[in-house]
Design a protein around this motif. Structure first.
Motif, PDB file in Angstrom:
ATOM      1  N   ALA A   1       1.197 -13.191  -5.639  1.00  0.00           N
ATOM      2  CA  ALA A   1       0.679 -14.215  -4.726  1.00  0.00           C
ATOM      3  C   ALA A   1      -0.748 -14.592  -5.105  1.00  0.00           C
ATOM      4  O   ALA A   1      -1.115 -15.784  -5.121  1.00  0.00           O
TER       5      ALA A   1
ATOM      6  N   GLU B   1      -9.650  -7.510  -7.410  1.00  0.00           N
ATOM      7  CA  GLU B   1      -8.461  -6.661  -7.507  1.00  0.00           C
ATOM      8  C   GLU B   1      -8.879  -5.206  -7.373  1.00  0.00           C
ATOM      9  O   GLU B   1      -9.769  -4.735  -8.069  1.00  0.00           O
TER      10      GLU B   1
ATOM     11  N   GLY C   1      -0.281  -5.998  -9.925  1.00  0.00           N
ATOM     12  CA  GLY C   1       0.235  -5.463  -8.665  1.00  0.00           C
ATOM     13  C   GLY C   1       1.646  -4.912  -8.794  1.00  0.00           C
ATOM     14  O   GLY C   1       2.112  -4.576  -9.900  1.00  0.00           O
ATOM     15  N   ALA C   2       2.321  -4.824  -7.664  1.00  0.00           N
ATOM     16  CA  ALA C   2       3.721  -4.370  -7.663  1.00  0.00           C
ATOM     17  C   ALA C   2       4.564  -5.328  -8.483  1.00  0.00           C
ATOM     18  O   ALA C   2       5.560  -4.937  -9.101  1.00  0.00           O
TER      19      ALA C   2
ATOM     20  N   PHE D   1      13.240 -10.241 -10.311  1.00  0.00           N
ATOM     21  CA  PHE D   1      14.052 -11.261  -9.646  1.00  0.00           C
ATOM     22  C   PHE D   1      13.167 -12.254  -8.903  1.00  0.00           C
ATOM     23  O   PHE D   1      12.281 -11.843  -8.136  1.00  0.00           O
TER      24      PHE D   1
ATOM     25  N   SER E   1     -12.425  -3.893  -4.099  1.00  0.00           N
ATOM     26  CA  SER E   1     -11.486  -3.901  -2.981  1.00  0.00           C
ATOM     27  C   SER E   1     -12.071  -4.631  -1.778  1.00  0.00           C
ATOM     28  O   SER E   1     -13.192  -4.313  -1.358  1.00  0.00           O
ATOM     29  N   ILE E   2     -11.322  -5.573  -1.236  1.00  0.00           N
ATOM     30  CA  ILE E   2     -11.835  -6.278  -0.048  1.00  0.00           C
ATOM     31  C   ILE E   2     -11.905  -5.290   1.116  1.00  0.00           C
ATOM     32  O   ILE E   2     -10.976  -4.518   1.353  1.00  0.00           O
TER      33      ILE E   2
ATOM     34  N   SER F   1      -1.542   0.824  -3.239  1.00  0.00           N
ATOM     35  CA  SER F   1      -2.596  -0.036  -2.688  1.00  0.00           C
ATOM     36  C   SER F   1      -2.055  -0.998  -1.629  1.00  0.00           C
ATOM     37  O   SER F   1      -2.818  -1.758  -1.039  1.00  0.00           O
ATOM     38  N   HIS F   2      -0.763  -0.936  -1.360  1.00  0.00           N
ATOM     39  CA  HIS F   2      -0.208  -1.731  -0.257  1.00  0.00           C
ATOM     40  C   HIS F   2      -0.494  -1.013   1.060  1.00  0.00           C
ATOM     41  O   HIS F   2       0.368  -0.332   1.624  1.00  0.00           O
TER      42      HIS F   2
ATOM     43  N   ARG G   1       3.317 -10.358   0.384  1.00  0.00           N
ATOM     44  CA  ARG G   1       3.852  -9.412   1.366  1.00  0.00           C
ATOM     45  C   ARG G   1       2.856  -8.996   2.432  1.00  0.00           C
ATOM     46  O   ARG G   1       3.200  -8.231   3.321  1.00  0.00           O
TER      47      ARG G   1
ATOM     48  N   LEU H   1       9.012 -11.961  -4.878  1.00  0.00           N
ATOM     49  CA  LEU H   1       8.331 -12.682  -5.962  1.00  0.00           C
ATOM     50  C   LEU H   1       8.484 -14.179  -5.732  1.00  0.00           C
ATOM     51  O   LEU H   1       7.622 -14.977  -6.108  1.00  0.00           O
TER      52      LEU H   1
HETATM   53  C1  FAD Z   1       9.968  -1.213  -8.959  1.00  0.00           C
HETATM   54  C2  FAD Z   1       9.870  -2.493  -8.152  1.00  0.00           C
HETATM   55  C3  FAD Z   1      10.884  -3.435  -8.256  1.00  0.00           C
HETATM   56  C4  FAD Z   1      10.793  -4.630  -7.538  1.00  0.00           C
HETATM   57  N1  FAD Z   1      11.701  -5.627  -7.784  1.00  0.00           N
HETATM   58  C5  FAD Z   1      11.531  -6.829  -7.212  1.00  0.00           C
HETATM   59  C6  FAD Z   1      12.321  -7.948  -7.604  1.00  0.00           C
HETATM   60  O1  FAD Z   1      13.121  -7.877  -8.540  1.00  0.00           O
HETATM   61  N2  FAD Z   1      12.128  -9.131  -6.947  1.00  0.00           N
HETATM   62  C7  FAD Z   1      11.225  -9.266  -5.918  1.00  0.00           C
HETATM   63  O2  FAD Z   1      11.128 -10.350  -5.335  1.00  0.00           O
HETATM   64  N3  FAD Z   1      10.436  -8.236  -5.565  1.00  0.00           N
HETATM   65  C8  FAD Z   1      10.547  -7.039  -6.199  1.00  0.00           C
HETATM   66  N4  FAD Z   1       9.713  -6.024  -5.881  1.00  0.00           N
HETATM   67  C9  FAD Z   1       8.739  -6.227  -4.791  1.00  0.00           C
HETATM   68  C10 FAD Z   1       7.611  -7.146  -5.260  1.00  0.00           C
HETATM   69  O3  FAD Z   1       7.088  -6.688  -6.495  1.00  0.00           O
HETATM   70  C11 FAD Z   1       6.494  -7.209  -4.233  1.00  0.00           C
HETATM   71  O4  FAD Z   1       7.011  -7.359  -2.945  1.00  0.00           O
HETATM   72  C12 FAD Z   1       5.574  -8.376  -4.581  1.00  0.00           C
HETATM   73  O5  FAD Z   1       4.915  -8.073  -5.788  1.00  0.00           O
HETATM   74  C13 FAD Z   1       4.602  -8.673  -3.465  1.00  0.00           C
HETATM   75  O6  FAD Z   1       3.687  -9.622  -3.936  1.00  0.00           O
HETATM   76  P1  FAD Z   1       2.173  -9.532  -3.462  1.00  0.00           P
HETATM   77  O7  FAD Z   1       1.417 -10.508  -4.296  1.00  0.00           O
HETATM   78  O8  FAD Z   1       2.119  -9.611  -2.007  1.00  0.00           O
HETATM   79  O9  FAD Z   1       1.769  -8.039  -3.852  1.00  0.00           O
HETATM   80  P2  FAD Z   1       1.425  -7.422  -5.315  1.00  0.00           P
HETATM   81  O10 FAD Z   1       2.175  -8.142  -6.367  1.00  0.00           O
HETATM   82  O11 FAD Z   1       1.554  -5.962  -5.216  1.00  0.00           O
HETATM   83  O12 FAD Z   1      -0.114  -7.797  -5.438  1.00  0.00           O
HETATM   84  C14 FAD Z   1      -1.052  -7.288  -4.509  1.00  0.00           C
HETATM   85  C15 FAD Z   1      -2.300  -6.882  -5.262  1.00  0.00           C
HETATM   86  O13 FAD Z   1      -3.335  -6.674  -4.329  1.00  0.00           O
HETATM   87  C16 FAD Z   1      -4.098  -5.534  -4.728  1.00  0.00           C
HETATM   88  N5  FAD Z   1      -4.813  -5.005  -3.567  1.00  0.00           N
HETATM   89  C17 FAD Z   1      -4.364  -4.220  -2.574  1.00  0.00           C
HETATM   90  N6  FAD Z   1      -5.344  -3.983  -1.685  1.00  0.00           N
HETATM   91  C18 FAD Z   1      -6.434  -4.658  -2.123  1.00  0.00           C
HETATM   92  C19 FAD Z   1      -7.755  -4.820  -1.616  1.00  0.00           C
HETATM   93  N7  FAD Z   1      -8.148  -4.231  -0.479  1.00  0.00           N
HETATM   94  N8  FAD Z   1      -8.616  -5.578  -2.334  1.00  0.00           N
HETATM   95  C20 FAD Z   1      -8.246  -6.188  -3.501  1.00  0.00           C
HETATM   96  N9  FAD Z   1      -6.991  -6.054  -4.015  1.00  0.00           N
HETATM   97  C21 FAD Z   1      -6.108  -5.311  -3.328  1.00  0.00           C
HETATM   98  C22 FAD Z   1      -3.030  -4.607  -5.263  1.00  0.00           C
HETATM   99  O14 FAD Z   1      -3.578  -3.596  -6.067  1.00  0.00           O
HETATM  100  C23 FAD Z   1      -2.124  -5.581  -6.022  1.00  0.00           C
HETATM  101  O15 FAD Z   1      -2.548  -5.732  -7.358  1.00  0.00           O
HETATM  102  C24 FAD Z   1       9.730  -4.838  -6.625  1.00  0.00           C
HETATM  103  C25 FAD Z   1       8.701  -3.900  -6.546  1.00  0.00           C
HETATM  104  C26 FAD Z   1       8.755  -2.745  -7.328  1.00  0.00           C
HETATM  105  C27 FAD Z   1       7.594  -1.785  -7.292  1.00  0.00           C
END
Ligand code: FAD
Length: 488
Positions: free
Chosen positions: A30, A49, A56-57, A64, A202-203, A265-266, A454, A470
């Motif tokens: 995101a 970050e 991230g995750a 997918f 970290s925020i 970190s979630h 998320r 994603l």
């Molecule tokens: C093994 C695995 C398989 C998965 N398979 C799928 C799939 O196939 N399809 C799918 O849709 N989803 C899948 N997911 C879930 C998906 O990866 C996450 O739900 C998605 O990445 C969420 O997006 P996001 O940007 O919210 O979080 P993230 O991609 O995790 O990004 C959040 C970032 O924020 C950072 N962060 C956290 N706290 C702070 C802070 N206080 N200050 C600054 N930075 C911070 C984190 O370190 C991270 O880098 C999977 C996850 C895993 C681990």
């Protein structure tokens, strides 16, 4: 334990160390997409970050991305899909209580979003995987990932596969999976567009002016705090709260102690920061749930609960099986499979081969198995007899399993103990508009504050399809970047 840094900080009390038009917190899917769109809109963007690198995750994920409505990949592989069918499926399968406006714009923009990802450098292999599984074994580009082609949806909504996966690549020690192959080009683009990145940063707090507008953040790096001014807006994109036990206990206790598909970190901080400003939240109890069993095995057997009764069609998306197991059966499930079907499953290809441990019980008859498992007398025998009677005719009137998977259960017969074999991540979070503005409990946007991924409640309100995270993270991440860059 109290944490005063969750409270908003007054701008009159801070000294700015840095400034940017748009500050993005979190550089996963995101955050990266928000940063890209904000930079493309001409904003000076700074991304924070918490970890030592971006991704991230999302970078660890299977990759997918839930897309449809007639993407170029769907078309080239001969699958018909329409925006209306995609909407109908998402509203039926991802609820109850989906944000219909979000689902509508998501589906209407899905073909364009696919093209945007391709344009950003994400490569999708022109191949389809049609076997049961969590993921395709060779990095095929398209797969059913939500139960679209299974009961109860397949009889009323024309099914189409919508799980789009970036092509894998060879790596020194194996392969780079789809998630990495999604995030690598996105993070390269973040750099190319001149987004400034601060890692290990970290925020901690949001900074507000006298009118309550978010005008910056306080972030922490190795124990040092700094205030960063955001001239136009702040985008929160720090992921779920799957690793915060207090929040889990309060909102989604069903997955406490069993986080999966998420990273440490979630911790839900963005949600708490928003709440401290009066932000509304939605579907905080909703969770994705995986069941750790190979779908190639599950589809060839029957799943029963602690009363020996079936409770779900075994040929659906395994995430639906996970939810049905955890939510409706208290996490209690057993897979019953006969020897012939077991051998057949073991001869198939799967990405979940590690979930193929040996069964716990193997018996010469169903009644013996029932007794060994400690199930009530006659319960499993009755279930198998009923299943077999209908399976012999190629029907499953109870759950609608497709005839291709229906075969009477014979002997010898075995059972897998799937109790405790579920885990997942949270789907609820900040309530946002279709333009990714964080909404106050009054319904009005909180000036200067945007969010995606998320830490927000996206297209899933209860149900889940692989790719929805994603998918909505990148789709609404882009919108967050556009909105923040446009804010005055
Ligand atoms: C093994 C695995 C398989 C998965 N398979 C799928 C799939 O196939 N399809 C799918 O849709 N989803 C899948 N997911 C879930 C998906 O990866 C996450 O739900 C998605 O990445 C969420 O997006 P996001 O940007 O919210 O979080 P993230 O991609 O995790 O990004 C959040 C970032 O924020 C950072 N962060 C956290 N706290 C702070 C802070 N206080 N200050 C600054 N930075 C911070 C984190 O370190 C991270 O880098 C999977 C996850 C895993 C681990």
């Amino acid at each position: 334990m109290t944490d005063p840094t969750l409270r908003p900080v007054s701008a009159s009390h801070v000294e700015w160390s840095q400034e940017a038009d748009v500050v993005v917190a979190g550089l996963g899917v995101a955050g990266a997409t928000a940063a890209i769109e904000a930079a493309r809109a001409g904003a000076d963007v700074l991304a924070l970050e918490r970890l030592g690198g971006g991704g991230g995750a999302a970078a660890m994920s299977g990759g997918f991305i839930y897309l449809g409505g007639g993407t170029a990949l769907q078309k080239s592989l001969g699958f018909d899909d329409s925006v209306e069918n995609m909407k109908a499926f998402m509203k039926a399968a991802l609820g109850p209580g989906v944000d219909e406006a979000k689902v509508d714009v998501y589906c209407e923009g899905s073909v364009e979003h696919y093209d945007w990802l391709v344009d950003a450098g994400v490569v999708f292999d022109e191949s389809f995987w049609g076997e049961p599984g969590w993921e395709p074994p060779h990095g095929e580009g398209l797969m059913y990932s939500g139960g679209e082609n299974s009961a109860p949806f397949n009889t009323t909504i024309p099914p189409a596969p919508r799980g789009h996966l970036p092509r894998r690549a060879a790596a020194a020690n194996g392969e780079q999976a789809g998630g990495y192959m999604l995030m690598k080009p996105l993070l390269d683009l973040v750099d190319e567009l001149g987004v400034r990145t601060l890692y290990n940063n970290s925020i901690r707090s949001l900074v507000v002016d006298d009118d309550g507008r978010v005008v910056g953040v306080v972030s922490r790096s190795f124990g040092n705090d700094m205030a960063i001014r955001a001239r136009r807006g702040v985008v929160l994109a720090t992921g779920s709260f799957a690793y915060d036990n207090t929040m889990l206990r309060d909102h989604a206790p069903q997955i406490e102690g069993r986080p999966a598909a998420s990273i440490e970190s979630h911790d839900g901080r963005s949600i708490l920061l928003g709440q401290a400003l009066g932000a509304a939240t939605a579907h905080m109890d909703a969770t994705e749930v995986a069941i750790f069993c190979d779908p190639q095995l599950m589809v060839r057997g029957i799943l029963v609960n602690g009363r020996g009764q079936r409770f779900v069609t075994e040929d659906t998306y395994p995430g639906r099986i996970g939810q049905a197991t955890l939510f409706n059966q208290g996490g209690e499930a057993f897979l019953i499979i006969d020897e012939a079907s077991y051998e057949e499953a073991m001869a198939t290809e799967s990405t979940s081969a590690k979930m193929r441990a040996a069964p716990k019980w193997v018996c010469e008859s169903v009644s013996e198995l029932e007794s060994e498992m400690g199930l009530p007398s006659g319960s499993l025998s009755g279930t198998v007899e009923l299943y077999n009677n209908h399976a012999a005719d190629g029907t499953d009137p109870l759950f609608g399993k497709k005839s291709q998977w229906l075969k009477p259960i014979s002997t010898p017969v075995a059972a897998y103990d799937l109790r405790g074999m579920t885990g997942g991540f949270t789907l609820g979070g900040l309530k946002t508009s279709v333009d990714s503005e964080v909404l106050h409990v009054s319904g009005a946007p909180i000036a200067g504050l945007y969010a995606a991924g998320r830490c927000t409640s996206g297209v899933c309100a209860g149900g889940y399809a692989s790719g929805a995270s994603l998918g909505d993270g990148s789709f609404f991440g882009r919108r967050a970047g556009v909105s923040a860059a446009a804010a005055g």
